[in-house]
Design a protein around this motif. Structure first.
Motif, PDB file in Angstrom:
ATOM      1  N   GLU A   1      47.676  53.368  38.436  1.00 24.84           N
ATOM      2  CA  GLU A   1      46.669  53.461  39.692  1.00 24.84           C
ATOM      3  C   GLU A   1      46.779  54.951  40.316  1.00 24.84           C
ATOM      4  OE1 GLU A   1      44.145  51.702  40.419  1.00 24.84           O
ATOM      5  OE2 GLU A   1      44.447  50.283  38.623  1.00 24.84           O
TER       6      GLU A   1
ATOM      7  N   GLY B   1      38.152  56.519  36.188  1.00 20.64           N
ATOM      8  CA  GLY B   1      39.193  55.168  36.417  1.00 20.64           C
ATOM      9  C   GLY B   1      40.542  55.703  35.688  1.00 20.64           C
TER      10      GLY B   1
ATOM     11  N   TRP C   1      42.227  54.089  33.573  1.00 18.21           N
ATOM     12  CA  TRP C   1      42.344  53.704  32.305  1.00 18.21           C
ATOM     13  C   TRP C   1      41.503  54.466  31.484  1.00 18.21           C
ATOM     14  CZ3 TRP C   1      46.334  50.701  31.384  1.00 18.21           C
ATOM     15  CH2 TRP C   1      46.846  49.943  32.456  1.00 18.21           C
TER      16      TRP C   1
ATOM     17  N   ARG D   1      48.035  40.273  33.492  1.00 15.99           N
ATOM     18  CA  ARG D   1      47.862  41.499  34.654  1.00 15.99           C
ATOM     19  C   ARG D   1      47.495  42.631  33.940  1.00 15.99           C
ATOM     20  NH1 ARG D   1      47.562  42.732  38.422  1.00 15.99           N
ATOM     21  NH2 ARG D   1      49.469  43.754  39.335  1.00 15.99           N
TER      22      ARG D   1
ATOM     23  N   GLU E   1      43.805  42.126  32.466  1.00 18.25           N
ATOM     24  CA  GLU E   1      42.999  42.121  33.615  1.00 18.25           C
ATOM     25  C   GLU E   1      42.791  43.589  34.101  1.00 18.25           C
ATOM     26  OE1 GLU E   1      42.034  38.845  37.166  1.00 18.25           O
ATOM     27  OE2 GLU E   1      44.080  39.785  36.955  1.00 18.25           O
ATOM     28  N   ALA E   2      43.768  44.347  34.296  1.00 13.40           N
ATOM     29  CA  ALA E   2      43.734  45.504  35.058  1.00 13.40           C
ATOM     30  C   ALA E   2      42.986  46.748  34.134  1.00 13.40           C
ATOM     31  CB  ALA E   2      44.976  46.181  35.511  1.00 13.40           C
TER      32      ALA E   2
ATOM     33  N   ARG F   1      39.509  44.236  32.173  1.00 14.52           N
ATOM     34  CA  ARG F   1      38.368  43.316  32.999  1.00 14.52           C
ATOM     35  C   ARG F   1      38.206  44.309  34.220  1.00 14.52           C
ATOM     36  NH1 ARG F   1      38.062  37.562  31.913  1.00 14.52           N
ATOM     37  NH2 ARG F   1      36.404  37.700  33.681  1.00 14.52           N
ATOM     38  N   ARG F   2      38.856  44.991  34.808  1.00 16.37           N
ATOM     39  CA  ARG F   2      38.437  45.901  35.816  1.00 16.37           C
ATOM     40  C   ARG F   2      38.505  47.197  35.741  1.00 16.37           C
ATOM     41  NH1 ARG F   2      42.891  43.063  38.394  1.00 16.37           N
ATOM     42  NH2 ARG F   2      43.960  45.050  38.766  1.00 16.37           N
ATOM     43  N   GLY F   3      39.333  47.726  34.568  1.00 14.06           N
ATOM     44  CA  GLY F   3      39.450  49.117  34.307  1.00 14.06           C
ATOM     45  C   GLY F   3      38.395  49.524  33.575  1.00 14.06           C
ATOM     46  N   GLY F   4      37.643  48.521  32.792  1.00 13.67           N
ATOM     47  CA  GLY F   4      36.491  48.777  31.946  1.00 13.67           C
ATOM     48  C   GLY F   4      36.998  49.551  30.460  1.00 13.67           C
TER      49      GLY F   4
ATOM     50  N   ASP G   1      35.107  37.240  26.807  1.00 13.32           N
ATOM     51  CA  ASP G   1      34.876  38.784  26.862  1.00 13.32           C
ATOM     52  C   ASP G   1      34.660  39.194  25.089  1.00 13.32           C
ATOM     53  OD1 ASP G   1      35.475  38.629  29.438  1.00 13.32           O
ATOM     54  OD2 ASP G   1      37.571  39.218  29.381  1.00 13.32           O
TER      55      ASP G   1
END
Length: 270
Positions: free
Chosen positions: A152, A166, A168, A194, A197-198, A201-204, A234
């Motif tokens: 991050e 982002g 990622w 984790r 998901e990071a 799902r969230r990082g694309g 997904d």
């Protein structure tokens, strides 16, 4: 009849005796390893500086291997190593089973300007974590949290990510899949989730089919049924988005093949 006195005299040739081995003196030292380390594998070599640094670190922590003591000793022993030597020393400590000392070496590497949060590096730490040590599991979870925090803040390649991209973006999917697979193999289901998901799902991050299958099967095996269902959803969404172009190409190839077979059959009937 000639007398035997006039026959030529032939000298007897002595028969060579087999060499008798000398008795080995008591206390004779034969060639062999000087410690319990195995031979270095092909493709990995330690410089003299790295060898001395590893030996110094092990001497300094022989009496006390608490995290604070190990970090201080690692900073004193490994702080002046170049990047290649520090990474080689880190890998050698893992190979010898000194996982806590390798973690201390990783702490030293984090302070270097060349350091980047590489998922492959963390995957090797997860894979080499001792399964018999009950403290290794929480340490792996903390290691994953540190990796995600570094992603991050530093983004990809060790640089701070721009606001428009982002952290990622541009990440190596194979390395990330290796980290997730290592966490699943060690039974760290929450840590693997984790990471997924990071990054996904969230990082694309655009991953492939193998990543989805590793996560879906791993979550099911480790008892996280709800997370496994989310991964499968997904994957179904990804498959619906990616498969139609591939299916279109396959349909065209099949149509061409059927057309050539029809032409061949018509020519043979003439």
């Amino acid at each position: 009849m000639a007398s035997l006195l006039f026959l030529p005299h032939t000298a007897r040739t002595p028969t060579p005796r087999a060499a008798t081995p000398r008795p080995r003196a008591a206390g004779t030292v034969t060639c062999g390893p000087r410690d319990n380390r195995g031979p270095l594998q092909r493709g990995r070599s330690l410089s003299t500086e790295a060898i001395h640094a590893v030996q110094s670190l092990k001497r300094l922590t022989a009496a006390d291997r608490s995290p604070s003591s190990a970090r201080g000793a690692a900073s004193a022993s490994l702080g002046r190593l170049l990047r290649a030597d520090l990474l080689a020393a880190m890998a050698e400590l893992q190979r010898q089973g000194h996982w806590s000392l390798a973690l201390a070496a990783l702490h030293v590497a984090r302070a270097e300007p060349w350091y980047r949060p590489d998922p492959e590096l963390y995957a090797t730490f997860v894979s080499s974590s001792p399964s018999s040590d009950p403290a290794a599991g929480p340490a792996v979870d903390a290691l994953v949290e540190a990796f995600l925090d570094e992603k991050e803040t530093r983004g990809v390649g060790g640089r701070v990510a721009a606001p428009s991209e982002g952290p990622w973006e541009g990440e190596d999917v194979y390395k990330l899949t290796r980290l997730a697979r290592a966490l699943v193999a060690k039974g760290r289901a929450r840590a693997a989730w984790r990471v997924y998901e990071a990054a996904v799902r969230r990082g694309g991050l655009e991953v492939d089919e193998y990543m989805y299958r590793v996560m879906a099967r791993g979550m099911k095996r480790l008892g996280l049924e709800a997370e496994a269902a989310e991964v499968e959803a997904d994957f179904a969404e990804w498959e619906a988005r990616v498969s139609p172009p591939a299916r279109h190409v396959l349909d065209e190839m099949r149509a061409r093949g059927e057309g050539s077979e029809t032409a061949t059959a018509a020519a043979s009937s003439l």
